[in-house]
Design a protein around this motif. Sequence first.
Motif, PDB file in Angstrom:
ATOM      1  N   GLN A  22       0.849  -1.188   0.000  1.00  0.00           N
ATOM      2  CA  GLN A  22       0.000   0.000   0.000  1.00  0.00           C
ATOM      3  C   GLN A  22       0.884   1.238   0.000  1.00  0.00           C
ATOM      4  N   ILE A  23       0.679   2.105  -0.980  1.00  0.00           N
ATOM      5  CA  ILE A  23       1.483   3.318  -1.129  1.00  0.00           C
ATOM      6  C   ILE A  23       0.679   4.501  -0.589  1.00  0.00           C
ATOM      7  N   ILE A  24       1.277   5.214   0.350  1.00  0.00           N
ATOM      8  CA  ILE A  24       0.610   6.347   0.993  1.00  0.00           C
ATOM      9  C   ILE A  24       1.457   7.590   0.750  1.00  0.00           C
ATOM     10  N   PHE A  25       0.883   8.593   0.106  1.00  0.00           N
ATOM     11  CA  PHE A  25       1.578   9.854  -0.114  1.00  0.00           C
ATOM     12  C   PHE A  25       1.114  10.887   0.904  1.00  0.00           C
ATOM     13  N   THR A  26       2.027  11.777   1.261  1.00  0.00           N
ATOM     14  CA  THR A  26       1.684  12.908   2.106  1.00  0.00           C
ATOM     15  C   THR A  26       2.632  14.050   1.754  1.00  0.00           C
ATOM     16  N   VAL A  27       2.203  15.273   2.049  1.00  0.00           N
ATOM     17  CA  VAL A  27       3.030  16.455   1.813  1.00  0.00           C
ATOM     18  C   VAL A  27       3.482  16.985   3.164  1.00  0.00           C
ATOM     19  N   SER A  28       4.764  17.235   3.287  1.00  0.00           N
ATOM     20  CA  SER A  28       5.320  17.698   4.555  1.00  0.00           C
ATOM     21  C   SER A  28       4.791  19.078   4.920  1.00  0.00           C
ATOM     22  N   PRO A  29       4.366  19.258   6.176  1.00  0.00           N
ATOM     23  CA  PRO A  29       3.920  20.585   6.614  1.00  0.00           C
ATOM     24  C   PRO A  29       5.068  21.526   6.958  1.00  0.00           C
ATOM     25  N   VAL A  30       6.305  21.045   6.890  1.00  0.00           N
ATOM     26  CA  VAL A  30       7.456  21.908   7.177  1.00  0.00           C
ATOM     27  C   VAL A  30       7.539  22.992   6.106  1.00  0.00           C
ATOM     28  N   ARG A  31       7.670  24.230   6.538  1.00  0.00           N
ATOM     29  CA  ARG A  31       7.680  25.369   5.623  1.00  0.00           C
ATOM     30  C   ARG A  31       9.110  25.630   5.141  1.00  0.00           C
ATOM     31  N   HIS A  32       9.291  25.698   3.816  1.00  0.00           N
ATOM     32  CA  HIS A  32      10.609  25.956   3.230  1.00  0.00           C
ATOM     33  C   HIS A  32      10.708  27.450   2.905  1.00  0.00           C
TER      34      HIS A  32
ATOM     35  N   GLY B  24      11.273  31.532   0.078  1.00  0.00           N
ATOM     36  CA  GLY B  24      10.358  32.665   0.040  1.00  0.00           C
ATOM     37  C   GLY B  24       8.939  32.228   0.361  1.00  0.00           C
ATOM     38  N   PHE B  25       8.125  33.138   0.904  1.00  0.00           N
ATOM     39  CA  PHE B  25       6.758  32.802   1.289  1.00  0.00           C
ATOM     40  C   PHE B  25       5.917  32.372   0.079  1.00  0.00           C
ATOM     41  N   VAL B  26       5.954  33.168  -0.973  1.00  0.00           N
ATOM     42  CA  VAL B  26       5.169  32.852  -2.172  1.00  0.00           C
ATOM     43  C   VAL B  26       5.698  31.586  -2.829  1.00  0.00           C
ATOM     44  N   GLU B  27       7.016  31.479  -2.906  1.00  0.00           N
ATOM     45  CA  GLU B  27       7.622  30.314  -3.557  1.00  0.00           C
ATOM     46  C   GLU B  27       7.313  29.022  -2.801  1.00  0.00           C
ATOM     47  N   ASN B  28       7.258  29.084  -1.463  1.00  0.00           N
ATOM     48  CA  ASN B  28       6.898  27.906  -0.671  1.00  0.00           C
ATOM     49  C   ASN B  28       5.478  27.460  -0.981  1.00  0.00           C
ATOM     50  N   GLN B  29       4.559  28.430  -1.090  1.00  0.00           N
ATOM     51  CA  GLN B  29       3.167  28.090  -1.389  1.00  0.00           C
ATOM     52  C   GLN B  29       3.026  27.507  -2.792  1.00  0.00           C
ATOM     53  N   ARG B  30       3.745  28.082  -3.745  1.00  0.00           N
ATOM     54  CA  ARG B  30       3.721  27.532  -5.104  1.00  0.00           C
ATOM     55  C   ARG B  30       4.235  26.093  -5.097  1.00  0.00           C
ATOM     56  N   SER B  31       5.321  25.874  -4.358  1.00  0.00           N
ATOM     57  CA  SER B  31       5.934  24.549  -4.275  1.00  0.00           C
ATOM     58  C   SER B  31       4.950  23.527  -3.720  1.00  0.00           C
ATOM     59  N   LYS B  32       4.321  23.846  -2.588  1.00  0.00           N
ATOM     60  CA  LYS B  32       3.371  22.918  -1.977  1.00  0.00           C
ATOM     61  C   LYS B  32       2.173  22.690  -2.899  1.00  0.00           C
ATOM     62  N   ALA B  33       1.729  23.758  -3.574  1.00  0.00           N
ATOM     63  CA  ALA B  33       0.575  23.628  -4.477  1.00  0.00           C
ATOM     64  C   ALA B  33       0.865  22.657  -5.616  1.00  0.00           C
ATOM     65  N   HIS B  34       2.081  22.716  -6.159  1.00  0.00           N
ATOM     66  CA  HIS B  34       2.452  21.785  -7.232  1.00  0.00           C
ATOM     67  C   HIS B  34       2.446  20.342  -6.724  1.00  0.00           C
ATOM     68  N   LEU B  35       2.969  20.128  -5.522  1.00  0.00           N
ATOM     69  CA  LEU B  35       2.986  18.777  -4.963  1.00  0.00           C
ATOM     70  C   LEU B  35       1.567  18.259  -4.755  1.00  0.00           C
ATOM     71  N   LEU B  36       0.726  19.076  -4.128  1.00  0.00           N
ATOM     72  CA  LEU B  36      -0.646  18.666  -3.826  1.00  0.00           C
ATOM     73  C   LEU B  36      -1.413  18.359  -5.102  1.00  0.00           C
ATOM     74  N   THR B  37      -1.283  19.245  -6.088  1.00  0.00           N
ATOM     75  CA  THR B  37      -2.010  19.039  -7.347  1.00  0.00           C
ATOM     76  C   THR B  37      -1.558  17.761  -8.032  1.00  0.00           C
ATOM     77  N   ALA B  38      -0.254  17.547  -8.099  1.00  0.00           N
ATOM     78  CA  ALA B  38       0.274  16.362  -8.783  1.00  0.00           C
ATOM     79  C   ALA B  38      -0.159  15.074  -8.089  1.00  0.00           C
ATOM     80  N   ILE B  39      -0.068  15.043  -6.759  1.00  0.00           N
ATOM     81  CA  ILE B  39      -0.464  13.834  -6.027  1.00  0.00           C
ATOM     82  C   ILE B  39      -1.920  13.496  -6.283  1.00  0.00           C
ATOM     83  N   HIS B  40      -2.786  14.496  -6.205  1.00  0.00           N
ATOM     84  CA  HIS B  40      -4.217  14.216  -6.371  1.00  0.00           C
ATOM     85  C   HIS B  40      -4.574  13.902  -7.824  1.00  0.00           C
TER      86      HIS B  40
END
Length: 304
Positions: free
Chosen positions: A165-175, A179-195
């Motif tokens: 069973q493969i379980i994906f998750t995105v780390s809540p650690v803020r990079h 940069g603030f905007v760049e971190n949000q863009r980064s997480k958004a790409h991960l979330l979108t791709a996983i789903h």
Amino acid sequence: MDYDSKVLLLGSCFVENIGAKLNYFKFRTLQNPFGILFHPLAIEKLISRSINQEQFVEKDTFFLNGRWHCFDAHSILSDVSKEQLLQKLNTAISSTHQMLHQASHIVLTLGTSWAYRHIESDHFVANCHKVPQKRFLKELLSVTHIEESIEAIAALIKSVSPDAQIIFTVSPVRHLKDGFVENQRSKAHLLTAIHEVIHSDVSLSMVEGYFPSYEIMMDELRDYRFYEADMLHPNQTAIDYIWERFQEVWIAHGANDTMKAVEEIQRGMQHRPFDADSEQHQQFLYDLEKKKTALREQFPHMVF
């Protein structure tokens, strides 16, 4: 997951928080044998290398600041000896290869969509090891690129362990160094791709689940009192809360009694007596050993 499960955890530093909880409760785990891996391409490369048992050799290493390093692994494996570094890397290949064939659950935590391409080799690296920035190109991985990597990871795992069973998750650690905007863009790409992968008809049978550790941190624990002093990492209160949510979803109810027994032993081992030679304390230690023996008879893999 139960006490018959074997769990492989790979990825960003938050996977170590979940891994630490599983280790505390004496589940059978292998956690980040190559150290922390921040982006999906690094995870994909090492899974592929481990499955194919592709050994690391001298050309995969380099010397900097008095230590030998490998761009495909975290600096925790770096060493003053090139031979020792290669031994650690190839031991990790062997242990990961074995666990990939045996694992019942594989937890993959993605940390960032930002990746560094080594200009000289034209390869993305897992860790820069403080090599001068001018030797890399920093790139934001596209959603499509991440999707392709996630699908490749899932296909590789299923090729050797079709029932895992493969379980994906995105780390809540803020990079926030990005940069603030760049971190949000980064997480958004991960979330979108996983789903996109999880809900794709083609991949539906390959990826079993997503655990919303990032969303829990952002929405349920959105106060700074749930962060460490650096305001980047979840503190112990947050980790405990997210673990409880993970346990509710992914730990079998039948494991609860054993987990309670393990925790009783763990707390007993942390006990510090006023008088270590007292009869009362000696009886306490005797009873504690009996509890350990009883659990080991049922689960021989448990070591306290």
